[in-house]
Motif scaffolding. Structure first.
Motif, PDB file in Angstrom:
ATOM      1  N   THR A 192       0.808  -1.349  -0.190  1.00  0.00           N
ATOM      2  CA  THR A 192      -0.438  -0.155  -0.049  1.00  0.00           C
ATOM      3  C   THR A 192       0.713   1.040  -0.193  1.00  0.00           C
ATOM      4  O   THR A 192       2.066   1.373   0.209  1.00  0.00           O
ATOM      5  N   ALA A 193       0.350   2.173  -0.724  1.00  0.00           N
ATOM      6  CA  ALA A 193       1.383   3.416  -1.120  1.00  0.00           C
ATOM      7  C   ALA A 193       0.521   4.489  -1.261  1.00  0.00           C
ATOM      8  O   ALA A 193      -0.607   4.670  -2.040  1.00  0.00           O
ATOM      9  N   ILE A 194       1.926   5.392  -1.443  1.00  0.00           N
ATOM     10  CA  ILE A 194       0.750   6.644  -2.117  1.00  0.00           C
ATOM     11  C   ILE A 194       1.091   7.175  -3.296  1.00  0.00           C
ATOM     12  O   ILE A 194       2.822   7.386  -3.520  1.00  0.00           O
ATOM     13  N   TYR A 195       1.488   6.669  -4.818  1.00  0.00           N
ATOM     14  CA  TYR A 195       1.902   7.116  -5.965  1.00  0.00           C
ATOM     15  C   TYR A 195       0.662   7.780  -6.927  1.00  0.00           C
ATOM     16  O   TYR A 195      -1.041   7.081  -7.204  1.00  0.00           O
ATOM     17  N   SER A 196       1.118   7.407  -8.247  1.00  0.00           N
ATOM     18  CA  SER A 196       0.103   7.544  -9.391  1.00  0.00           C
ATOM     19  C   SER A 196       0.564   6.636  -9.915  1.00  0.00           C
ATOM     20  O   SER A 196       1.400   6.014 -10.214  1.00  0.00           O
ATOM     21  N   ASN A 197      -0.637   6.286 -11.291  1.00  0.00           N
ATOM     22  CA  ASN A 197      -0.878   5.302 -12.266  1.00  0.00           C
ATOM     23  C   ASN A 197       0.519   5.612 -12.886  1.00  0.00           C
ATOM     24  O   ASN A 197       0.642   4.238 -13.453  1.00  0.00           O
ATOM     25  N   LEU A 198       1.102   6.318 -13.097  1.00  0.00           N
ATOM     26  CA  LEU A 198       2.560   6.573 -14.119  1.00  0.00           C
ATOM     27  C   LEU A 198       3.892   6.719 -12.958  1.00  0.00           C
ATOM     28  O   LEU A 198       4.838   6.507 -14.482  1.00  0.00           O
ATOM     29  N   ASP A 199       3.567   6.575 -12.274  1.00  0.00           N
ATOM     30  CA  ASP A 199       4.658   6.848 -11.459  1.00  0.00           C
ATOM     31  C   ASP A 199       4.777   5.660  -9.518  1.00  0.00           C
ATOM     32  O   ASP A 199       4.919   5.879  -8.790  1.00  0.00           O
ATOM     33  N   PRO A 200       4.291   4.133 -10.470  1.00  0.00           N
ATOM     34  CA  PRO A 200       4.431   2.937  -9.561  1.00  0.00           C
ATOM     35  C   PRO A 200       6.039   2.849  -9.051  1.00  0.00           C
ATOM     36  O   PRO A 200       6.844   3.265  -9.668  1.00  0.00           O
ATOM     37  N   PRO A 201       6.443   3.067  -7.920  1.00  0.00           N
ATOM     38  CA  PRO A 201       7.701   2.704  -7.111  1.00  0.00           C
ATOM     39  C   PRO A 201       8.087   0.631  -8.129  1.00  0.00           C
ATOM     40  O   PRO A 201       7.019   0.116  -7.849  1.00  0.00           O
ATOM     41  N   ALA A 202       9.566   1.202  -7.826  1.00  0.00           N
ATOM     42  CA  ALA A 202      10.204  -0.202  -8.051  1.00  0.00           C
ATOM     43  C   ALA A 202      10.524  -0.684  -6.872  1.00  0.00           C
ATOM     44  O   ALA A 202      10.659  -0.710  -5.523  1.00  0.00           O
ATOM     45  N   VAL A 203      10.003  -2.062  -6.667  1.00  0.00           N
ATOM     46  CA  VAL A 203       9.968  -2.976  -5.849  1.00  0.00           C
ATOM     47  C   VAL A 203      11.417  -4.130  -5.911  1.00  0.00           C
ATOM     48  O   VAL A 203      11.129  -4.899  -7.258  1.00  0.00           O
ATOM     49  N   TYR A 204      11.988  -4.487  -4.752  1.00  0.00           N
ATOM     50  CA  TYR A 204      12.859  -5.653  -4.682  1.00  0.00           C
ATOM     51  C   TYR A 204      12.877  -6.501  -4.178  1.00  0.00           C
ATOM     52  O   TYR A 204      12.162  -5.853  -2.797  1.00  0.00           O
ATOM     53  N   VAL A 205      13.306  -7.757  -4.566  1.00  0.00           N
ATOM     54  CA  VAL A 205      12.832  -8.726  -3.074  1.00  0.00           C
ATOM     55  C   VAL A 205      14.341  -9.128  -3.153  1.00  0.00           C
ATOM     56  O   VAL A 205      15.591  -9.425  -3.838  1.00  0.00           O
ATOM     57  N   ALA A 206      13.773 -10.311  -1.960  1.00  0.00           N
ATOM     58  CA  ALA A 206      15.332 -10.702  -1.503  1.00  0.00           C
ATOM     59  C   ALA A 206      15.433 -11.564  -0.603  1.00  0.00           C
ATOM     60  O   ALA A 206      14.064 -11.701   0.472  1.00  0.00           O
ATOM     61  N   TYR A 207      15.613 -13.238  -0.778  1.00  0.00           N
ATOM     62  CA  TYR A 207      15.387 -14.610  -0.195  1.00  0.00           C
ATOM     63  C   TYR A 207      16.718 -14.853   0.668  1.00  0.00           C
ATOM     64  O   TYR A 207      17.950 -15.102   0.206  1.00  0.00           O
ATOM     65  N   ASP A 208      16.418 -14.553   1.889  1.00  0.00           N
ATOM     66  CA  ASP A 208      17.294 -14.920   2.540  1.00  0.00           C
ATOM     67  C   ASP A 208      18.774 -16.496   2.833  1.00  0.00           C
ATOM     68  O   ASP A 208      18.311 -17.361   4.094  1.00  0.00           O
ATOM     69  N   ARG A 209      18.861 -16.953   1.255  1.00  0.00           N
ATOM     70  CA  ARG A 209      19.411 -17.869   1.428  1.00  0.00           C
ATOM     71  C   ARG A 209      20.700 -18.391   2.282  1.00  0.00           C
ATOM     72  O   ARG A 209      20.500 -19.721   2.431  1.00  0.00           O
ATOM     73  N   ASN A 210      21.233 -17.631   2.200  1.00  0.00           N
ATOM     74  CA  ASN A 210      22.568 -18.235   3.709  1.00  0.00           C
ATOM     75  C   ASN A 210      22.044 -18.002   5.058  1.00  0.00           C
ATOM     76  O   ASN A 210      22.891 -18.234   6.110  1.00  0.00           O
ATOM     77  N   LYS A 211      20.992 -17.460   5.355  1.00  0.00           N
ATOM     78  CA  LYS A 211      20.874 -17.051   6.489  1.00  0.00           C
ATOM     79  C   LYS A 211      21.019 -16.268   7.302  1.00  0.00           C
ATOM     80  O   LYS A 211      21.063 -16.374   8.903  1.00  0.00           O
TER      81      LYS A 211
END
Length: 496
Positions: free
Chosen positions: A287-306
């Motif tokens: 959930t965020a405040i942004y316009s339909n022409l200004d979506p945020p970039a989303v990056y994800v990470a999996y903690d493979r090495n814990k």
């Protein structure tokens, strides 16, 4: 008389010669050496239990005898065809020999019987919900490069590789089945896995990093909603304490958000569990405040090495409609606090900025606020209008200080999408995130069992038509109406 006798002898000799020749010719025609044809040179590949009929074509059959040998050992006599049955793996040389009084011939059949596929999985498998367990089966069989694997629970396919990173958002007992295929062979093995129940929060509560970018007229130290500044929602704290407080407040209420500001502003969040990547379904709700022409970039990470930290090589971008259209892939803006100026009624703060282009662009950000508009309903002085980390620590002397852990000069880095946002107002909206859309730096899809960390960043650099100045496009990046604000980041699958 003598002459007549001599003639008879000559005739008799000729007749005998013809008879001997005809007799010899007759014997030779009867015993022509056998000839074998119609046999391919390729190795015949079989699996255990397979049968193959070896049927060579033979010409000159008169007086023939036959023998079949397997790896030099006589197996069958006096049969033209031979049925080979694969009972054990290995290489087999099957030799067919044919001979008669006129000669002999032989033919070699090469047969390879593949090893059977055998699968072994650990008998006892157990894991807590929303935790990954790496399952490494033992698979033996033929030496081939066309193995295919399929993990399933009932009718649902959950993996296509030999090793399985298993994770479940729900507790219970599940029957795991692995099917391995190579060539014409298929083998399966099943094991039960127990998923233990746990209690988690469904919001990414912990704030690992908060890196906003300056803009005009923002209450930067808010953790919540901008309108709440008057009610003590501000948190003018040292950096590490601010992160801790943000985590506490976000755990209490997913609606407590953070202001990321202008281009490059970002924040990194951590779940208290691994969010399961469920195929074909969105996994996160941001959930965020942004316009339909200004979506945020989303990056994800999996903690493979814990290790509890998102390492640089663990980050992947979620591919959205804007992916790949950035005009500046490695843009940077460096901001530097220069001064605070006060008079009897107002406070002015100044930041300069400069980018990293060959011909750098720069400028100055000035925030102004009055003392009368900066007091909360309790009479406390508000940080409204200050950039995070700055606070007036002594009101009578107008002393402004930078709190521990924050920086006077800092650089924001990332990709830049330059876009005209005229007619695209911001509003409170929800963004669904599918972990299956994660890509590496080369744009290649990656398969993640789940994710532990989320980074949200403003990457659109807005320009906008100024209707009061001949509709010219102007830089609106640092205007208050274009600031990115991020609130809850929820796990859509969590089942407590």
């Amino acid at each position: 008389m003598d002459k007549l006798k001599n003639m008879k002898k000559v005739i008799l000799l000729k007749i005998l010669t013809v008879v001997i020749f005809l007799a010899a010719s007759c014997r030779k025609d009867q015993y022509l050496a056998p000839d074998i044809s119609g046999v391919g040179a390729d190795t015949i590949i079989l699996n255990i239990g397979d049968k193959t009929v070896l049927a060579p074509n033979i010409t000159n059959l008169k007086g023939n005898s036959y023998i079949w040998l397997v790896n030099g050992k006589e197996t069958v006599r006096d049969q033209i065809n031979f049925t080979f049955q694969a009972t054990e793996p290995g290489n087999f040389d099957v030799t067919f020999k044919a001979n008669n009084k006129g000669g002999a011939a032989e033919q070699l059949f090469e047969i390879f019987v593949e090893k059977p596929i055998a699968i072994s999985i650990d008998g006892q498998l157990a894991v807590s919900m929303c935790n990954v367990i790496e399952i490494t089966p033992s698979v033996t069989g033929p030496d081939r490069d066309d193995y295919e694997y399929e993990w399933s629970i009932g009718d649902s396919v959950i993996g296509k590789k030999r090793n399985l990173s298993f994770i479940s958002a729900g507790a219970g007992s599940y029957e795991l089945t692995l099917r391995a295929t190579a060539g014409k062979q298929t083998a399966t093995s099943s094991r039960t896995i127990i998923v233990k129940a746990e209690q988690y929060g469904n919001n990414a509560n912990t704030v690992l990093e908060y890196a906003p970018a300056p803009g005009k007229n923002h209450n930067w130290s808010i953790i919540g909603t901008a309108d709440l500044w008057d009610f003590g929602a501000e948190q003018p704290l040292p950096y590490s304490e601010f992160l801790t407080k943000a985590g506490v407040l976000r755990k209490e209420n997913a609606g407590n958000g953070l202001f990321l500001g202008s281009w490059g502003g970002s924040a990194t969040f951590k779940f208290d569990h691994t969010v399961v990547n469920v195929p074909a379904l969105p996994d996160l709700e941001l959930t965020a405040i942004y316009s339909n022409l200004d979506p945020p970039a989303v990056y994800v990470a999996y903690d493979r090495n814990k290790n509890g930290t998102p390492d640089n090589d663990e980050w992947y971008e979620i591919k959205n409609e804007d992916y790949g259209i950035e005009d500046l892939p490695d843009y940077e803006m460096t901001f530097t606090y220069t001064k605070t100026v006060t008079d009897t009624r107002r406070i002015y703060t100044y930041f300069t900025w400069k980018d990293n282009q060959l011909e750098p662009v720069g400028g100055e950000i000035v925030n102004m606020k009055s003392f009368s508009s900066s007091m909360t309903y309790t009479g406390a002085f508000s940080t409204r209008g200050f950039f995070p980390g700055y606070n007036m620590t002594d009101i009578p002397t107008k002393q402004v200080a930078l709190l521990d852990g924050w920086q006077n000069s800092f650089t924001r880095k990332g990709k830049r999408i330059t876009r005209n946002l005229s007619g695209a107002p911001q509003f409170f909206r929800k963004l669904n995130v599918d972990i299956d859309m994660a890509v590496n730096v080369s744009g290649e899809s990656v398969q993640l069992p789940g994710i532990d960390f989320v980074k949200v960043q403003k990457v659109v650099y807005p320009f906008q038509q100024d209707f009061n100045d001949g509709n010219k496009l102007k830089d609106f990046n640092m205007e208050e109406s274009r600031m990115l604000q991020v609130y809850g980041i929820l796990d859509k699958h969590l089942k407590n």
